[in-house]
Write a protein that holds these residues in place. Structure first.
Motif, PDB file in Angstrom:
ATOM      1  N   SER A 156      -7.419  50.747  88.637  1.00 17.59           N
ATOM      2  CA  SER A 156      -6.374  51.599  88.064  1.00 17.59           C
ATOM      3  C   SER A 156      -5.061  51.312  88.781  1.00 17.59           C
ATOM      4  O   SER A 156      -4.869  50.217  89.312  1.00 17.59           O
ATOM      5  CB  SER A 156      -6.774  53.079  88.169  1.00 17.59           C
ATOM      6  OG  SER A 156      -5.818  53.899  87.504  1.00 17.59           O
ATOM      7  N   ILE A 157      -4.180  52.297  88.821  1.00 14.54           N
ATOM      8  CA  ILE A 157      -2.852  52.151  89.421  1.00 14.54           C
ATOM      9  C   ILE A 157      -2.770  53.011  90.674  1.00 14.54           C
ATOM     10  O   ILE A 157      -3.007  54.223  90.610  1.00 14.54           O
ATOM     11  CB  ILE A 157      -1.738  52.608  88.462  1.00 14.54           C
ATOM     12  CG1 ILE A 157      -1.904  51.984  87.082  1.00 14.54           C
ATOM     13  CG2 ILE A 157      -0.359  52.298  89.042  1.00 14.54           C
ATOM     14  CD1 ILE A 157      -1.200  52.762  85.992  1.00 14.54           C
ATOM     15  N   TRP A 173      -0.853  53.431  81.913  1.00 11.81           N
ATOM     16  CA  TRP A 173      -0.680  52.030  82.281  1.00 11.81           C
ATOM     17  C   TRP A 173       0.752  51.576  82.051  1.00 11.81           C
ATOM     18  O   TRP A 173       1.178  50.532  82.576  1.00 11.81           O
ATOM     19  CB  TRP A 173      -1.652  51.149  81.493  1.00 11.81           C
ATOM     20  CG  TRP A 173      -3.058  51.235  81.984  1.00 11.81           C
ATOM     21  CD1 TRP A 173      -4.119  51.828  81.374  1.00 11.81           C
ATOM     22  CD2 TRP A 173      -3.560  50.698  83.219  1.00 11.81           C
ATOM     23  NE1 TRP A 173      -5.257  51.716  82.147  1.00 11.81           N
ATOM     24  CE2 TRP A 173      -4.942  51.017  83.277  1.00 11.81           C
ATOM     25  CE3 TRP A 173      -2.988  49.989  84.270  1.00 11.81           C
ATOM     26  CZ2 TRP A 173      -5.749  50.642  84.349  1.00 11.81           C
ATOM     27  CZ3 TRP A 173      -3.789  49.617  85.350  1.00 11.81           C
ATOM     28  CH2 TRP A 173      -5.149  49.943  85.380  1.00 11.81           C
ATOM     29  N   SER A 187       0.124  43.417  91.100  1.00  9.90           N
ATOM     30  CA  SER A 187      -1.067  43.283  90.264  1.00  9.90           C
ATOM     31  C   SER A 187      -2.128  42.480  90.996  1.00  9.90           C
ATOM     32  O   SER A 187      -1.813  41.559  91.762  1.00  9.90           O
ATOM     33  CB  SER A 187      -0.727  42.581  88.951  1.00  9.90           C
ATOM     34  OG  SER A 187      -1.892  42.311  88.198  1.00  9.90           O
ATOM     35  N   ILE A 197      -7.127  44.774  81.797  1.00  8.36           N
ATOM     36  CA  ILE A 197      -6.110  45.829  81.760  1.00  8.36           C
ATOM     37  C   ILE A 197      -5.125  45.546  80.639  1.00  8.36           C
ATOM     38  O   ILE A 197      -4.680  46.454  79.923  1.00  8.36           O
ATOM     39  CB  ILE A 197      -5.371  45.935  83.106  1.00  8.36           C
ATOM     40  CG1 ILE A 197      -6.346  46.277  84.235  1.00  8.36           C
ATOM     41  CG2 ILE A 197      -4.255  46.977  83.018  1.00  8.36           C
ATOM     42  CD1 ILE A 197      -7.168  47.518  84.028  1.00  8.36           C
ATOM     43  N   LYS A 201      -3.965  47.967  77.550  1.00  8.73           N
ATOM     44  CA  LYS A 201      -2.564  48.182  77.207  1.00  8.73           C
ATOM     45  C   LYS A 201      -2.284  47.785  75.759  1.00  8.73           C
ATOM     46  O   LYS A 201      -1.536  48.457  75.033  1.00  8.73           O
ATOM     47  CB  LYS A 201      -1.675  47.383  78.164  1.00  8.73           C
ATOM     48  CG  LYS A 201      -0.213  47.293  77.785  1.00  8.73           C
ATOM     49  CD  LYS A 201       0.511  48.620  77.879  1.00  8.73           C
ATOM     50  CE  LYS A 201       2.000  48.439  77.612  1.00  8.73           C
ATOM     51  NZ  LYS A 201       2.718  49.718  77.502  1.00  8.73           N
ATOM     52  N   MET A 252      -1.572  47.590  90.383  1.00  5.41           N
ATOM     53  CA  MET A 252      -2.965  47.623  89.956  1.00  5.41           C
ATOM     54  C   MET A 252      -3.831  47.393  91.191  1.00  5.41           C
ATOM     55  O   MET A 252      -3.614  46.440  91.945  1.00  5.41           O
ATOM     56  CB  MET A 252      -3.224  46.516  88.935  1.00  5.41           C
ATOM     57  CG  MET A 252      -4.660  46.420  88.450  1.00  5.41           C
ATOM     58  SD  MET A 252      -4.989  44.821  87.655  1.00  5.41           S
ATOM     59  CE  MET A 252      -3.631  44.703  86.492  1.00  5.41           C
ATOM     60  N   PRO A 273      -5.208  56.979  84.183  1.00  6.68           N
ATOM     61  CA  PRO A 273      -4.362  56.693  83.015  1.00  6.68           C
ATOM     62  C   PRO A 273      -4.910  57.347  81.755  1.00  6.68           C
ATOM     63  O   PRO A 273      -6.120  57.380  81.531  1.00  6.68           O
ATOM     64  CB  PRO A 273      -4.417  55.168  82.903  1.00  6.68           C
ATOM     65  CG  PRO A 273      -5.013  54.676  84.160  1.00  6.68           C
ATOM     66  CD  PRO A 273      -5.786  55.773  84.762  1.00  6.68           C
TER      67      PRO A 273
END
Length: 375
Positions: A156-157, A173, A187, A197, A201, A252, A273
């Motif tokens: 994830s972020i 995202w 990333s 990912i 998106k 990420m 997200p």
């Protein structure tokens, strides 16, 4: 403790590689990358098994039972992505145990480079969660399995809560595609995470990845993101340092980066997200020509032990395959880490990777490398 003392402590298993690296960086000492061959030569004695794994798993904390039984750690060889690892083994690099993830499992089995696992040789096997064993392509003949599950979690972020203002909006995202953060985003460098990912998106379902239309859609969003990214890397420490310093505001990452930074007092959060996180299960496979087969089973048994699980959950924030390891934590702690004693709750809450063909994997990696290079 000076650098020489710290190096000795790391080799003896008294200090983790991560702690050693952070200590050197805090002292202003630069770290150079060490080739896999050199890592193997510098590691434990020749009578120990060799574990081929992702960076961050080559640490003493995951090998307490092994160390107690052998007086030394295994040899470690490190890769940046599973495709890199498989390519090296296809080229003749022989190890005892390697560490792929579920999306690569059928492709790894198909190479013929691995032997099934005799689970009767693993003392901790009765405590392994069956939900993590039941993966596509994992059952071998005679009720043996190809991959013993070890760790599971999310991609994830991780973002700086003091440097990103969501203005009341849900986590998304979109953060990693926001032009206002150009040059301050990071990333993971392998397509094994980043391309998937990109599919989330682009709104491409994982069961529809292998079509020309899907490749075009995903490539388009990855090219859109490329000018915004400061760093592509599979070195978690690099991403964490950039987030800690404020050089980057979001990246990420896997679960562990947020847990590590929070423990150091850095104001970060591991996002949930609205589109869903990427979820995965990774595990352990035995090479068909494993030079130290007995040690291979000791490596696996150590990694799926309660001791290793307690560290993996508490320090890295990953799920572990041993159900008894979760008994070491209360529900509040697990919830705070984004984990559950029922792994299916977490895995199904996101987008679980679906194995693809070798042809797809090769095409995807070639395309992603071109995009990273600016094409």
């Amino acid at each position: 403790m000076d650098v020489v003392d710290q190096l000795g402590a790391m080799r003896e298993g008294k200090m983790s590689r991560r702690a050693f690296t952070r200590s050197l960086l805090a002292s202003g000492v630069a770290i150079a990358s060490v080739p896999v061959g050199a890592r193997r030569a510098m590691a434990a004695a020749e009578d120990q098994g060799t574990y081929f794994t992702w960076g961050g798993y080559d640490i003493p904390e995951l090998f307490q039972p092994y160390n107690e039984a052998n007086g030394e750690l295994p040899n470690f060889a490190v890769f940046g992505g599973s495709e890199e690892a498989l390519t090296k083994m296809r080229g003749g690099f022989v190890v005892d145990v390697s560490h792929p993830c579920n999306s690569a499992l059928p492709r790894w089995v198909k190479t013929g480079l691995f032997q099934s696992i005799d689970t009767s040789r693993l003392s901790n096997w009765p405590d392994v969660m069956p939900e993590l064993v039941d993966l596509p392509g994992n059952m071998a003949e005679g009720n043996d399995i190809w991959m013993a599950p070890f760790d599971w979690g999310q991609t994830s972020i991780t973002y700086r809560t003091d440097l990103i203002d969501l203005e009341g909006e849900e986590e998304s995202w979109d953060i990693l595609w926001d032009p206002k953060y150009k040059g301050k985003l990071g990333s993971l460098g392998a397509g094994a995470d980043a391309w998937w990912i990109g599919a989330i998106k682009a709104g491409v379902p994982f069961d529809q990845l292998d079509t020309p239309e899907a490749f075009e859609k995903i490539a388009a969003v990855m090219r859109e993101q490329r000018p915004l990214i400061r760093t592509y890397t599979d070195d978690n420490t690099t991403l964490e340092q950039a987030l800690s310093s404020g050089e980057m505001v979001a990246s990420m990452t896997w679960n562990s980066s947020a847990v590590q930074l929070q423990a150091e007092g850095v104001p970060v959060k591991f996002a949930k997200p609205k589109e869903g996180a990427l979820t995965w299960v990774c595990g352990l496979m035995v090479h068909k020509d494993a030079p130290k087969l007995d040690k291979a089973y000791e490596i696996i048994d150590s990694l799926i032990s309660v001791e290793s699980g307690k560290f993996l959950i508490g320090d890295y924030g990953y799920g572990h395959s041993n159900k008894k390891a979760f008994d070491e934590f209360d529900e509040e702690t697990l919830t705070g880490l984004g984990l559950s004693k029922n792994p299916i709750e977490i895995l199904q809450a996101g987008h679980f990777q679906i194995p693809q063909t070798q042809e797809w994997e090769t095409k995807m990696n070639e395309m992603f490398e071109q995009i990273k290079a600016g094409f």
